[in-house]
Design an enzyme around this catalytic site. Structure first.
Site, short mmCIF file in Angstrom:
data_model
loop_
_atom_site.label_atom_id
_atom_site.label_comp_id
_atom_site.label_asym_id
_atom_site.label_seq_id
_atom_site.Cartn_x
_atom_site.Cartn_y
_atom_site.Cartn_z
N ASN A 163 7.29 -4.14 -8.36
CA ASN A 163 7.22 -5.45 -7.71
C ASN A 163 6.69 -6.51 -8.67
O ASN A 163 7.28 -7.57 -8.84
CB ASN A 163 6.33 -5.40 -6.46
CG ASN A 163 6.90 -4.48 -5.39
OD1 ASN A 163 8.04 -4.04 -5.49
ND2 ASN A 163 6.11 -4.19 -4.39
N ASP A 164 5.55 -6.20 -9.29
CA ASP A 164 4.98 -7.16 -10.22
C ASP A 164 5.82 -7.27 -11.49
O ASP A 164 6.02 -8.36 -12.01
CB ASP A 164 3.53 -6.80 -10.57
CG ASP A 164 2.54 -7.45 -9.60
OD1 ASP A 164 2.85 -8.56 -9.11
OD2 ASP A 164 1.49 -6.85 -9.33
N ARG B 258 -4.32 2.63 -3.71
CA ARG B 258 -4.78 1.25 -3.90
C ARG B 258 -6.22 1.16 -3.42
O ARG B 258 -6.46 1.04 -2.22
CB ARG B 258 -3.94 0.29 -3.07
CG ARG B 258 -2.46 0.29 -3.36
CD ARG B 258 -1.80 -0.80 -2.49
NE ARG B 258 -0.39 -0.89 -2.75
CZ ARG B 258 0.54 -0.28 -2.01
NH1 ARG B 258 0.17 0.45 -0.98
NH2 ARG B 258 1.80 -0.41 -2.30
N ARG C 184 6.43 -13.60 -6.17
CA ARG C 184 6.78 -12.58 -5.17
C ARG C 184 6.92 -13.18 -3.79
O ARG C 184 7.55 -12.59 -2.91
CB ARG C 184 5.71 -11.49 -5.14
CG ARG C 184 5.95 -10.44 -6.18
CD ARG C 184 4.78 -9.52 -6.31
NE ARG C 184 4.64 -8.63 -5.17
CZ ARG C 184 3.76 -7.63 -5.15
NH1 ARG C 184 3.00 -7.40 -6.17
NH2 ARG C 184 3.67 -6.86 -4.09
N ARG D 235 -5.70 4.00 -8.58
CA ARG D 235 -5.65 2.74 -9.33
C ARG D 235 -6.98 2.04 -9.14
O ARG D 235 -7.42 1.82 -8.00
CB ARG D 235 -4.52 1.84 -8.84
CG ARG D 235 -4.51 0.51 -9.60
CD ARG D 235 -3.34 -0.35 -9.22
NE ARG D 235 -3.48 -0.88 -7.87
CZ ARG D 235 -2.52 -1.55 -7.25
NH1 ARG D 235 -1.36 -1.75 -7.85
NH2 ARG D 235 -2.71 -2.00 -6.04
N GLU E 263 3.11 -3.36 -15.45
CA GLU E 263 3.55 -4.46 -14.58
C GLU E 263 3.85 -5.69 -15.40
O GLU E 263 4.65 -6.53 -15.04
CB GLU E 263 2.43 -4.83 -13.58
CG GLU E 263 2.00 -3.73 -12.67
CD GLU E 263 0.55 -3.87 -12.30
OE1 GLU E 263 -0.32 -3.66 -13.18
OE2 GLU E 263 0.26 -4.21 -11.15
N HIS F 127 4.92 -9.50 3.26
CA HIS F 127 4.18 -8.58 4.13
C HIS F 127 5.10 -7.90 5.13
O HIS F 127 5.04 -6.70 5.34
CB HIS F 127 3.12 -9.35 4.92
CG HIS F 127 1.94 -9.71 4.09
ND1 HIS F 127 1.09 -8.75 3.62
CD2 HIS F 127 1.51 -10.89 3.63
CE1 HIS F 127 0.16 -9.35 2.90
NE2 HIS F 127 0.39 -10.64 2.88
#
Lengths: 89, 571
Positions: free
Chosen positions: B448-449, B300, B459, B336, B425, B198
């Site tokens: 990232n994924d 998102r 992660r 998404r 991903e 975060h």
């Protein structure tokens, strides 16, 4: 002891903002008000933690009870508060 | 090694005193302010000698904390104010105070009594549903403040800041990062966390130079002057004038970039590479729409759902999406669909306890259990698209098979939406991209994924951060497969992970066949500049070099040798 049943209108149930409005209104009456899910154990309605801990969802019925001078008026006012959805757009 | 350079030992060549993993490429000089950790009740706290005095102390502590929170609520904006208001009610909760006093009477030490009473209520709140989880965090925050007051130590958090400050912490909670004083905070250094934690994501969003996984960060002296450099992952205590100037001039060059170049993304030879923004909440959209971006590469939508106790109605969703689409005029907005699951639970779509939520029922897989959610969402997107002029594309998260891709495309089309795509991903999607790209209209790689799955590294596993590096050649191989598949059929393949905002890696991605880059808007100017100085042949050479490297660091080093030196200087 005077008591009232009311369906909770808030779409998010009795959490966060609706709970905090309710607890503030209860505290303002100066009376020892309790709240219970209908059929469940009553808790101190001045305690936001206990009120949220009941996990009251939208449309759940709750029972409010109070004792003392002006209990009936206070309960009517609190019922009015719970019967409104404060998050309505 | 954590050594504080003394004045006498200060030489012209400052040596890095601490190292960590940089987030982004920023650098800054500032004074250390350490985020005070929450004080804990002593393990063997004795019973209060005078229970009446202990009760009075506890009561005054509750009152003090409640008043402070009310004062903060009065000064905050509406949304924050409501939360702070509810939190201040917790700090004057008669049920909680009575419980604490009962425990004190029974012989428990006062700070321990506060702690135990709070934990008791946390259990009750946790038992009544996932949507109260944030309130549990708030309640523990109240506990930390009250315990600090009872023990007579400073409350957790940052003091008031007066000069350029680098915040140093063991780790930052989202609440800590949200309340940073951006007038004075110029950088962040944490001992824990990882490049996709975060803290790192928010630092990137705010364009704050940030270093995570800095061993010994908490040994830095309060108020010491330090220079941090995210590009090299270094923290230098007492930087000499040369270093100080170098860092400040680089920071200035980066700031100048924001205004130096503008417009659509293009390579030196003029090949178009769309530069897009990642957004979540509606407010993000309104902010991002004012930036010089060509649209949204990742909207998102789960932000709309995560705090809701009941599924948002179609009408509610139409309102939110319309606002976002309208903000972007006739630019592109890639939506998404809901990406939630066991790690991001929804109150209205309960998921079972999963041992391994990242590999469980999340993203498009939720559709197996709650098909109505996707239909409602697509319906709302379609209505909002019709009411506005934005070019609306829709994509699904966590697609793993051709069958899933085909089913999703059909669902999207059945709602009258013309452009349907998928996220890449899952490594399976990248490996089978050639087959997938026949079916979908476009793809967007979530680096990232993809990195977490390709490298089998959680992660959140900060300790394994070097494995989570998108420069890992294995990850680049997967991206290359997706890029080549897109090229073969002439369909766009974008990247919408944090990798896109690393200007050097962005060049590599373009060399791998990526046609759009979506990132936190603050990252766009540096990427635009790097692109404008590099032709497509060089991007391809960089991609080859990075894939041929033995590891992530060697790949980056090889690319640094190929890039226009002016780009490197500005990074």
């Amino acid at each position: 002891m005077p008591s009232r049943n009311v369906k909770v209108a808030s779409r998010v149930g009795l959490h966060a903002r609706p709970a905090s409005l309710f607890v503030q209104a209860v505290t303002a009456t100066g009376l020892p008000v309790t709240i219970a899910k209908t059929g469940g154990d009553p808790v101190d309605a001045r305690s936001i933690l206990m009120v949220m801990g009941l996990g009251v969802a939208s449309e759940d019925e709750v029972t409010l009870s109070a004792e003392g001078d002006g209990a009936d008026d206070a309960l009517d006012q609190l019922v009015g508060l719970l019967a409104i959805d404060h998050d309505a757009p | 090694m954590a050594t504080t350079t003394s004045k006498a030992a200060k030489s012209s060549t400052a040596t890095p005193t601490l190292t960590g993993i940089g987030v982004g490429r920023g650098s800054a000089v500032g004074s250390v302010v350490k985020l005070a950790a929450a004080a804990k009740a002593p393990v063997d706290e004795p019973a209060a000698a005078d229970t009446a005095a202990a009760d009075a102390l506890v009561r005054s502590s509750f009152q003090y904390v409640a008043t402070n929170l009310r004062v903060r609520a009065a000064a905050a904006q509406a949304a924050t104010a409501a939360v702070l208001e509810a939190t201040s009610l917790m700090a004057q909760d008669p049920g909680l105070i009575a419980d604490v006093e009962r425990r004190i009477k029974a012989g428990t030490g006062p700070a321990t009594a506060v702690d135990q009473a709070v934990e008791g209520f946390c259990k009750i709140l946790e038992a009544s549903g996932p949507y109260l989880a944030e309130r549990v965090t708030d309640l523990r925050d109240v506990r930390d403040r009250i315990v600090a007051h009872v023990l007579g130590v400073p409350e957790p958090g940052l003091p008031e800041l007066r000069k350029p400050t680098i915040v140093v912490a063991t780790d930052l909670a989202p609440a800590d990062t949200a309340s940073l004083d951006l007038e004075h905070v110029v950088g962040i250094v944490t001992e824990l966390g990882g490049p996709t934690s975060h803290t790192a994501i928010i630092a990137a969003q705010l364009d704050l130079p940030c270093l995570v996984r800095v061993d010994g960060a908490m040994t830095l002296a309060e108020d010491a002057t330090i220079a941090i450099d995210a590009a090299h992952g270094t923290v230098v205590v007492d930087p000499d004038d040369t270093l100080r100037e170098a860092i400040l001039s680089r920071a200035k060059a980066r700031a100048a970039l924001k205004t130096a170049t503008g417009g659509a993304g293009r390579t030196k030879g003029g090949q178009s590479v769309q530069l897009l923004a990642n957004i979540g909440a509606v407010e993000d959209a309104e902010r991002a729409a004012k930036e010089d971006v060509e649209g949204v590469g990742l909207f998102r939508t789960e932000v709309l759902f995560l705090d809701a106790a009941t599924a948002p109605t179609v009408a509610d969703q139409v309102t939110a999406y319309t606002k976002v689409f309208k903000a972007f005029g006739d630019r592109k907005v890639v939506v998404r669909t809901l990406d939630a699951g066991a790690d991001k639970p929804l109150a209205f779509a309960p998921s079972e306890e999963e041992e391994n939520p990242a590999l469980g029922v999340r993203g498009l897989r939720m559709d197996r259990r709650f098909p109505q959610l996707l239909d409602d969402q697509l319906e709302a997107i379609a209505q909002a698209a019709k009411a506005t002029t934005a070019k609306v594309w829709v994509m699904a998260p966590m697609v793993s098979t051709v069958h899933e891709a085909r089913a999703f495309v059909q669902r999207v089309r059945s709602h009258g939406l013309p452009v349907a795509g998928m996220m890449v991903e899952v490594p399976a999607a990248a490996l089978r991209a050639r087959h997938m790209m026949d079916i979908v209209d476009f793809a967007s790689i979530g680096t990232n994924d993809l990195t977490q799955y390709a490298m089998a590294t959680d992660r959140m596993a900060g300790e394994l951060a070097e494995l989570l590096d998108p420069w890992q050649p294995a990850v680049l191989d997967l991206i290359a497969a997706a890029g080549a598949a897109g090229k073969a059929v002439g369909k766009p393949v974008g990247v919408c992970g944090e990798a896109a905002r690393d200007p050097l890696l962005a060049l590599v991605l373009v060399g791998l066949g990526i046609t759009s880059l979506s990132m936190a808007p603050a990252g766009v100017p540096a990427v635009r500049f790097a692109l404008s100085r590099t032709d497509i042949e060089t991007c391809e050479a960089m991609a080859a070099a990075a894939r041929n490297a033995e590891d992530a660091a060697a790949g980056r080093a090889a690319v640094e040798k190929l890039v226009d030196p002016e780009v490197l200087l500005a990074l």
